[in-house]
Write a protein that holds these residues in place. Structure first.
Motif, PDB file in Angstrom:
ATOM      1  N   ASP A  38       0.815  -1.215   0.000  1.00 39.90           N
ATOM      2  CA  ASP A  38       0.000   0.000   0.000  1.00 39.90           C
ATOM      3  C   ASP A  38       0.850   1.266   0.000  1.00 39.90           C
ATOM      4  OD1 ASP A  38       0.860  -0.619   2.561  1.00 39.90           O
ATOM      5  OD2 ASP A  38      -0.832   0.368   3.539  1.00 39.90           O
ATOM      6  N   LYS A  39       2.009   1.233   0.708  1.00 37.72           N
ATOM      7  CA  LYS A  39       2.880   2.401   0.721  1.00 37.72           C
ATOM      8  C   LYS A  39       3.494   2.636  -0.655  1.00 37.72           C
ATOM      9  CE  LYS A  39       2.356   3.058   5.176  1.00 37.72           C
ATOM     10  NZ  LYS A  39       1.552   1.859   5.496  1.00 37.72           N
ATOM     11  N   ALA A  40       3.893   1.539  -1.317  1.00 42.53           N
ATOM     12  CA  ALA A  40       4.441   1.677  -2.670  1.00 42.53           C
ATOM     13  C   ALA A  40       3.391   2.238  -3.622  1.00 42.53           C
ATOM     14  CB  ALA A  40       4.953   0.329  -3.170  1.00 42.53           C
ATOM     15  N   MET A  59       1.473   9.315  -5.868  1.00 43.49           N
ATOM     16  CA  MET A  59       2.039  10.649  -5.686  1.00 43.49           C
ATOM     17  C   MET A  59       2.882  11.051  -6.883  1.00 43.49           C
ATOM     18  SD  MET A  59       3.144  10.468  -1.638  1.00 43.49           S
ATOM     19  CE  MET A  59       4.261  11.865  -1.849  1.00 43.49           C
ATOM     20  N   ALA A  60       3.657  10.104  -7.411  1.00 42.41           N
ATOM     21  CA  ALA A  60       4.510  10.405  -8.569  1.00 42.41           C
ATOM     22  C   ALA A  60       3.670  10.786  -9.774  1.00 42.41           C
ATOM     23  CB  ALA A  60       5.391   9.204  -8.881  1.00 42.41           C
ATOM     24  N   LEU A  61       2.560  10.068  -9.980  1.00 35.13           N
ATOM     25  CA  LEU A  61       1.689  10.375 -11.114  1.00 35.13           C
ATOM     26  C   LEU A  61       1.053  11.755 -10.966  1.00 35.13           C
ATOM     27  CD1 LEU A  61      -0.034   6.895 -11.636  1.00 35.13           C
ATOM     28  CD2 LEU A  61       1.767   7.942 -13.044  1.00 35.13           C
ATOM     29  N   VAL A  62       0.611  12.077  -9.762  1.00 35.84           N
ATOM     30  CA  VAL A  62       0.007  13.393  -9.519  1.00 35.84           C
ATOM     31  C   VAL A  62       1.042  14.498  -9.728  1.00 35.84           C
ATOM     32  CG1 VAL A  62      -1.016  14.896  -7.765  1.00 35.84           C
ATOM     33  CG2 VAL A  62      -1.772  12.520  -7.988  1.00 35.84           C
ATOM     34  N   ILE A  63       2.239  14.288  -9.191  1.00 38.91           N
ATOM     35  CA  ILE A  63       3.297  15.287  -9.359  1.00 38.91           C
ATOM     36  C   ILE A  63       3.625  15.479 -10.834  1.00 38.91           C
ATOM     37  CG2 ILE A  63       5.753  15.746  -8.954  1.00 38.91           C
ATOM     38  CD1 ILE A  63       5.407  14.421  -6.212  1.00 38.91           C
ATOM     39  N   ALA A  64       3.709  14.354 -11.579  1.00 42.95           N
ATOM     40  CA  ALA A  64       4.019  14.448 -13.003  1.00 42.95           C
ATOM     41  C   ALA A  64       2.930  15.202 -13.757  1.00 42.95           C
ATOM     42  CB  ALA A  64       4.204  13.047 -13.591  1.00 42.95           C
ATOM     43  N   ALA A  65       1.666  14.922 -13.428  1.00 43.91           N
ATOM     44  CA  ALA A  65       0.561  15.600 -14.111  1.00 43.91           C
ATOM     45  C   ALA A  65       0.574  17.101 -13.821  1.00 43.91           C
ATOM     46  CB  ALA A  65      -0.767  14.985 -13.682  1.00 43.91           C
ATOM     47  N   LEU A  66       0.762  17.461 -12.555  1.00 46.42           N
ATOM     48  CA  LEU A  66       0.791  18.876 -12.208  1.00 46.42           C
ATOM     49  C   LEU A  66       2.025  19.567 -12.786  1.00 46.42           C
ATOM     50  CD1 LEU A  66      -0.432  18.728  -8.501  1.00 46.42           C
ATOM     51  CD2 LEU A  66      -1.710  19.476 -10.514  1.00 46.42           C
ATOM     52  N   ALA A  67       3.153  18.833 -12.847  1.00 43.79           N
ATOM     53  CA  ALA A  67       4.363  19.405 -13.425  1.00 43.79           C
ATOM     54  C   ALA A  67       4.182  19.654 -14.918  1.00 43.79           C
ATOM     55  CB  ALA A  67       5.548  18.474 -13.180  1.00 43.79           C
ATOM     56  N   ALA A  68       3.525  18.707 -15.599  1.00 45.11           N
ATOM     57  CA  ALA A  68       3.246  18.905 -17.027  1.00 45.11           C
ATOM     58  C   ALA A  68       2.361  20.128 -17.229  1.00 45.11           C
ATOM     59  CB  ALA A  68       2.581  17.662 -17.601  1.00 45.11           C
ATOM     60  N   LEU A  69       1.353  20.278 -16.388  1.00 47.37           N
ATOM     61  CA  LEU A  69       0.486  21.449 -16.459  1.00 47.37           C
ATOM     62  C   LEU A  69       1.284  22.726 -16.222  1.00 47.37           C
ATOM     63  CD1 LEU A  69      -2.309  22.788 -16.614  1.00 47.37           C
ATOM     64  CD2 LEU A  69      -2.562  22.330 -14.158  1.00 47.37           C
ATOM     65  N   ALA A  70       2.199  22.680 -15.237  1.00 48.82           N
ATOM     66  CA  ALA A  70       3.029  23.854 -14.949  1.00 48.82           C
ATOM     67  C   ALA A  70       3.879  24.224 -16.156  1.00 48.82           C
ATOM     68  CB  ALA A  70       3.921  23.585 -13.740  1.00 48.82           C
ATOM     69  N   GLY A  71       4.409  23.203 -16.865  1.00 49.93           N
ATOM     70  CA  GLY A  71       5.207  23.480 -18.050  1.00 49.93           C
ATOM     71  C   GLY A  71       4.397  24.166 -19.142  1.00 49.93           C
ATOM     72  N   VAL A  72       3.192  23.680 -19.381  1.00 46.25           N
ATOM     73  CA  VAL A  72       2.337  24.279 -20.408  1.00 46.25           C
ATOM     74  C   VAL A  72       1.940  25.701 -20.012  1.00 46.25           C
ATOM     75  CG1 VAL A  72       0.110  24.089 -21.569  1.00 46.25           C
ATOM     76  CG2 VAL A  72       1.504  22.042 -21.196  1.00 46.25           C
ATOM     77  N   LEU A  73       1.581  25.892 -18.743  1.00 48.53           N
ATOM     78  CA  LEU A  73       1.210  27.228 -18.282  1.00 48.53           C
ATOM     79  C   LEU A  73       2.374  28.204 -18.404  1.00 48.53           C
ATOM     80  CD1 LEU A  73      -0.886  26.352 -15.088  1.00 48.53           C
ATOM     81  CD2 LEU A  73      -1.746  27.168 -17.288  1.00 48.53           C
ATOM     82  N   GLU A  74       3.550  27.762 -18.040  1.00 47.65           N
ATOM     83  CA  GLU A  74       4.719  28.630 -18.127  1.00 47.65           C
ATOM     84  C   GLU A  74       5.030  28.982 -19.574  1.00 47.65           C
ATOM     85  OE1 GLU A  74       7.837  30.899 -16.497  1.00 47.65           O
ATOM     86  OE2 GLU A  74       6.126  29.900 -15.532  1.00 47.65           O
ATOM     87  N   TYR A  75       4.798  28.033 -20.473  1.00 49.06           N
ATOM     88  CA  TYR A  75       5.032  28.258 -21.896  1.00 49.06           C
ATOM     89  C   TYR A  75       4.076  29.311 -22.444  1.00 49.06           C
ATOM     90  CZ  TYR A  75       5.216  27.185 -26.900  1.00 49.06           C
ATOM     91  OH  TYR A  75       5.325  27.273 -28.262  1.00 49.06           O
ATOM     92  N   ARG A  76       2.851  29.282 -21.962  1.00 48.75           N
ATOM     93  CA  ARG A  76       1.849  30.214 -22.468  1.00 48.75           C
ATOM     94  C   ARG A  76       1.946  31.600 -21.830  1.00 48.75           C
ATOM     95  NH1 ARG A  76      -3.625  26.394 -22.683  1.00 48.75           N
ATOM     96  NH2 ARG A  76      -2.908  25.031 -24.378  1.00 48.75           N
ATOM     97  N   ARG A  77       2.242  31.617 -20.533  1.00 46.43           N
ATOM     98  CA  ARG A  77       2.333  32.911 -19.846  1.00 46.43           C
ATOM     99  C   ARG A  77       3.419  32.837 -18.786  1.00 46.43           C
ATOM    100  NH1 ARG A  77      -0.789  37.347 -19.508  1.00 46.43           N
ATOM    101  NH2 ARG A  77      -2.450  36.345 -20.723  1.00 46.43           N
ATOM    102  N   ARG A  78       4.366  33.729 -18.883  1.00 48.51           N
ATOM    103  CA  ARG A  78       5.528  33.718 -18.010  1.00 48.51           C
ATOM    104  C   ARG A  78       5.129  33.777 -16.535  1.00 48.51           C
ATOM    105  NH1 ARG A  78      10.036  38.113 -19.272  1.00 48.51           N
ATOM    106  NH2 ARG A  78       8.168  39.417 -19.088  1.00 48.51           N
ATOM    107  N   PHE A  79       5.789  32.962 -15.723  1.00 44.56           N
ATOM    108  CA  PHE A  79       5.680  32.892 -14.261  1.00 44.56           C
ATOM    109  C   PHE A  79       4.437  32.159 -13.755  1.00 44.56           C
ATOM    110  CE2 PHE A  79       8.230  36.960 -14.594  1.00 44.56           C
ATOM    111  CZ  PHE A  79       9.430  36.327 -14.330  1.00 44.56           C
ATOM    112  N   THR A  80       3.490  31.802 -14.618  1.00 45.22           N
ATOM    113  CA  THR A  80       2.319  31.060 -14.127  1.00 45.22           C
ATOM    114  C   THR A  80       2.714  29.641 -13.724  1.00 45.22           C
ATOM    115  OG1 THR A  80       1.756  30.511 -16.410  1.00 45.22           O
ATOM    116  CG2 THR A  80       0.629  32.399 -15.420  1.00 45.22           C
ATOM    117  N   GLY A  81       3.509  28.986 -14.579  1.00 47.68           N
ATOM    118  CA  GLY A  81       3.984  27.650 -14.224  1.00 47.68           C
ATOM    119  C   GLY A  81       4.934  27.686 -13.050  1.00 47.68           C
ATOM    120  N   ALA A  82       5.784  28.729 -12.992  1.00 43.66           N
ATOM    121  CA  ALA A  82       6.698  28.868 -11.859  1.00 43.66           C
ATOM    122  C   ALA A  82       5.919  29.009 -10.556  1.00 43.66           C
ATOM    123  CB  ALA A  82       7.607  30.074 -12.068  1.00 43.66           C
TER     124      ALA A  82
END
Length: 536
Positions: A74-76, A82-105
């Motif tokens: 269960d811990k694994a 958690m890794a999947l959620v982090i990856a999804a949010l990180a991908a979103l941050a990359g797209v947001l940063e690409y479209r508008r500066r500092f939003t992904g940051a």
């Protein structure tokens, strides 16, 4: 340049590369945070803090479902989720940063704040535990900004094709040398970031895995009852002044000074202490052997030689351990031996006079600290605690060997580096209340603090204002001669600025040294001085 470019000039794949940039940046940030935790917060990392907070927040029914589905994995499963959620949010941050500066940051920054908030909820939290999540967020933000800047540079170097329906390259237009160079720069940095994330993740996994295994082993330990328990702390030992340093220092607040780049993860099941050198017989002791001994529990104050006048590199704890003299008696030191060179699991050494390890003082092979197994950063599974000496010649953490020898033949880590050979603690005192530079109201001002002369004890503490006559303070009852004492004194002050000094005299009748000296080579001396601004 990061200004928006015409949509027809930007291939649709750019959004995918922006997402990849976000994932790579976040991965490298997480790896940096986990590696940093191995150095400054071995018992608590950002991922373990977030995971623990999630477990605490999940309703019991969901926990039961997870256990029924995943069993002992269960811990694994939680970590994968958690890794999947982090990856999804990180991908979103990359797209947001690409479209508008500092939003992904900003999204990455929120990651860091969430990690810091999770750390604050954990019982193992120390001030140092906040560094890894903030470092992780900072690294992720910087990497994301650099990657997106390079992606935008690739965009603006692509020639705009008359047809808005397809990229120039797809229509047969040859990419310009500038475009090729920009594209290559982006992919090179993306590759390096991804590689760093992968390598850092593997190293952090190995590092943290070993640490967590030892943390779990520590959690399973139940310390035995002391054969010689500590005496109850007298009620009169606490001065009762608000803002004072606690009489017994909580483990999480206890100072930590050592040379270990990372906290050694020593498994108690495989730990062995060897007594070697100038002895009649060599002795080996396992952790189980040690716990089976008649243990002694005592309050003992220990201090670092680097502690400046008025400094806080000192703490008082209730230690549980076996007297070192009992172990040395089994080995039988030779008559001409005069030193014990103790060695840590990371190779650090301390040279301690043999006489202080064999006299009647409570020099301990400590396994417990304030009622629990030693924290990893304070020497788990076993450390030395010796009253009356600075830590650099006595308080070896993660101890694995006691070599009976001579000062003429061996030296501890710090002695060849210019520090004195034997390191007896100097009589000292400190003003804790009021803090220097903080204004107070006119009238009766209560000054309070601590004084120490370990293994000798304190006879009196005195205070003077503006170099006037010394006035004796109220000295609280000591827990023992091996601990610090609290003191207080009420002084009537009118508006103005004052210089206040404190001095202590030990039970041998020796006042503390007035001469101002730095810590090197054998401990700081001088009177702790505070400046108080009294307001009307």
């Amino acid at each position: 340049m990061e200004s928006p470019v015409p949509l027809q000039a930007v291939p649709r794949a750019r959004g995918g590369w922006a997402a990849a940039a976000g994932i790579a940046a976040a991965g490298a940030g997480v790896a940096a945070g986990e590696l940093a935790a191995g150095v400054v917060s071995p018992s608590l990392s950002p991922l373990t803090a977030v995971g623990g907070a999630v477990i605490d927040a999940v309703p019991p029914g969901v926990k039961d479902w997870a256990i029924s589905v995943f069993g002992t994995a269960d811990k694994a499963a939680l970590l994968v989720g958690m890794a999947l959620v982090i990856a999804a949010l990180a991908a979103l941050a990359g797209v947001l940063e690409y479209r508008r500066r500092f939003t992904g940051a900003a999204v990455m920054g929120i990651f860091g704040l969430a990690g810091a908030a999770a750390v604050l909820t954990r019982s193992q939290m120390t001030p140092m535990s906040l560094i890894p999540p903030l470092l992780a967020a900072g690294a992720a933000v910087v990497l994301l900004r650099v990657l997106v800047q390079r992606l935008h540079a690739w965009d603006v170097s692509v020639p705009v094709h008359p047809s808005a329906s397809q990229p120039a390259a797809a229509a047969g237009t040859t990419a310009s040398p500038v475009a090729a160079q920009s594209r290559r720069s982006f992919f090179q940095f993306l590759s390096v970031t991804a590689a760093a994330s992968a390598v850092g993740g593997v190293l952090a996994g190995i590092w943290r895995g070993a640490t967590m295994a030892v943390t779990e082993a520590r959690a399973r330990i139940t310390l035995p009852t002391a054969a010689s328990p500590a005496k109850p702390v007298p009620a009169a030992a606490d001065s009762g002044v608000a803002g004072m340093t606690p009489l017994v220092t909580p483990n999480r607040d206890f100072y930590r000074i050592d040379t270990a780049l990372s906290v050694p993860a020593v498994n108690p099941d495989t730990w062995v202490l060897k007594v070697t050198g100038m002895v009649a017989r060599e002795v080996q002791l396992s952790y189980a052997d040690l716990l089976a001994k008649p243990l002694t529990e005592r309050h003992i104050t220990i201090a670092c030689v680097s502690n400046g006048v008025g400094g806080d590199l000192i703490g008082n704890a209730r230690w549980l351990g076996w007297p070192v003299r009992e172990l040395l008696a089994q080995a039988g030191p030779r008559p001409d031996a005069d030193m014990v060179l103790s060695r840590s699991a990371d190779g650090w050494t301390a040279g301690t006079p043999l006489e202080v390890l064999t006299d009647n003082r409570d020099a301990l092979l400590a396994v417990g600290m304030n009622g629990e197994p030693l924290p990893l950063e304070h020497g788990f599974p076993v450390r030395l605690v010796v009253p009356g000496l600075y830590g650099y010649v006595s308080a070896t953490k993660w101890v694995t060997e006691l070599k009976v020898t001579r000062f003429a033949n061996d030296a501890g880590y710090w002695t060849p580096r210019g520090w004195s050979e034997r390191g007896p603690i100097k009589t000292s005192s400190r003003i804790d209340v009021p803090r220097s530079g903080r204004p107070v109201n006119a009238g009766t001002v209560v000054f309070a603090g601590v004084a120490w002369a370990q293994h000798i004890g304190i006879r009196k503490v005195e205070l003077r204002v503006n170099r006037g006559p010394w006035r004796e303070a109220d000295l609280a009852t000591g827990i023992s001669a091996d601990t610090w004492y609290q003191w207080k004194l009420a002084v009537d002050l009118t508006p103005g600025q004052y210089e206040v000094q404190v001095r202590a005299t030990n039970l041998a009748g020796q006042p503390q040294d007035e001469t101002a000296r730095p810590p090197a080579p054998d401990g700081a001396t001088g009177f702790h001085t505070v400046r108080v601004d009294v307001k009307s």
